[in-house]
Motif scaffolding. Sequence first.
Motif, PDB file in Angstrom:
ATOM      1  N   ASN A  23       8.680   4.883  -9.605  1.00 39.45           N
ATOM      2  CA  ASN A  23       8.928   6.274  -9.961  1.00 39.45           C
ATOM      3  C   ASN A  23      10.269   6.809  -9.458  1.00 39.45           C
ATOM      4  O   ASN A  23      10.528   7.991  -9.549  1.00 39.45           O
ATOM      5  N   ASN A  24      11.107   5.939  -8.957  1.00 37.42           N
ATOM      6  CA  ASN A  24      12.413   6.353  -8.445  1.00 37.42           C
ATOM      7  C   ASN A  24      13.435   6.348  -9.566  1.00 37.42           C
ATOM      8  O   ASN A  24      13.820   5.284 -10.067  1.00 37.42           O
ATOM      9  N   PRO A  25      13.909   7.523  -9.991  1.00 37.21           N
ATOM     10  CA  PRO A  25      14.876   7.572 -11.090  1.00 37.21           C
ATOM     11  C   PRO A  25      16.195   6.876 -10.761  1.00 37.21           C
ATOM     12  O   PRO A  25      16.904   6.430 -11.667  1.00 37.21           O
ATOM     13  N   LYS A  26      16.515   6.738  -9.484  1.00 34.51           N
ATOM     14  CA  LYS A  26      17.743   6.042  -9.086  1.00 34.51           C
ATOM     15  C   LYS A  26      17.671   4.547  -9.418  1.00 34.51           C
ATOM     16  O   LYS A  26      18.686   3.904  -9.613  1.00 34.51           O
TER      17      LYS A  26
ATOM     18  N   ALA B 256       0.829  -1.212   0.000  1.00 33.91           N
ATOM     19  CA  ALA B 256       0.000   0.000   0.000  1.00 33.91           C
ATOM     20  C   ALA B 256       0.861   1.258   0.000  1.00 33.91           C
ATOM     21  O   ALA B 256       0.608   2.202  -0.745  1.00 33.91           O
ATOM     22  N   ARG B 257       1.907   1.270   0.779  1.00 36.89           N
ATOM     23  CA  ARG B 257       2.754   2.448   0.930  1.00 36.89           C
ATOM     24  C   ARG B 257       3.644   2.683  -0.290  1.00 36.89           C
ATOM     25  O   ARG B 257       3.842   3.815  -0.713  1.00 36.89           O
ATOM     26  N   ASP B 258       4.173   1.615  -0.850  1.00 31.37           N
ATOM     27  CA  ASP B 258       5.202   1.750  -1.887  1.00 31.37           C
ATOM     28  C   ASP B 258       4.721   1.318  -3.267  1.00 31.37           C
ATOM     29  O   ASP B 258       5.529   1.015  -4.133  1.00 31.37           O
ATOM     30  N   GLN B 259       3.415   1.317  -3.459  1.00 23.75           N
ATOM     31  CA  GLN B 259       2.840   0.830  -4.708  1.00 23.75           C
ATOM     32  C   GLN B 259       3.520   1.429  -5.938  1.00 23.75           C
ATOM     33  O   GLN B 259       3.836   0.730  -6.886  1.00 23.75           O
ATOM     34  N   ASP B 260       3.757   2.740  -5.932  1.00 29.11           N
ATOM     35  CA  ASP B 260       4.386   3.397  -7.082  1.00 29.11           C
ATOM     36  C   ASP B 260       5.745   4.011  -6.750  1.00 29.11           C
ATOM     37  O   ASP B 260       6.437   4.488  -7.642  1.00 29.11           O
ATOM     38  N   ARG B 261       6.092   4.020  -5.500  1.00 28.79           N
ATOM     39  CA  ARG B 261       7.304   4.702  -5.055  1.00 28.79           C
ATOM     40  C   ARG B 261       8.555   4.238  -5.790  1.00 28.79           C
ATOM     41  O   ARG B 261       9.318   5.042  -6.306  1.00 28.79           O
ATOM     42  N   HIS B 262       8.778   2.949  -5.851  1.00 29.14           N
ATOM     43  CA  HIS B 262       9.999   2.427  -6.467  1.00 29.14           C
ATOM     44  C   HIS B 262       9.942   2.513  -7.983  1.00 29.14           C
ATOM     45  O   HIS B 262      10.959   2.742  -8.634  1.00 29.14           O
TER      46      HIS B 262
END
Length: 109
Positions: free
Chosen positions: A103-106, A95-101
């Motif tokens: 969308n991480n350019p790193k 739930a928290r990181d659904q898109d976080r990683h």
Amino acid sequence: MTLSQAQTTVDNWIRTHGVRYFSELTNTAILMEEVGEVARIMARKYGDQSMKPSDEGKELADELADVLFVLVCLANQTGINLEEAFQKNLEKKTARDQDRHKNNPKLNG
């Protein structure tokens, strides 16, 4: 082996071979010691440190299993069902990181 089976297996081992659990505080210290042994192998095998003669024969799989064993001991001692806790933790992360990683350019560069 499921996490629940691992918890039962460790509990049976402790009662058969270990006499009793070490205290929670002692097991926490042992857990830190075992994690340190994993870190030592990682620093030498995958990092920049060179192997020492005393590092010979140390296997990452065995050290990770030591970490898991003590972690299971602590879960047993504190009444935590690791299978349920892990499932809830995965749900939280999803739930928290659904898109976080994503969308991480790193991570995507």
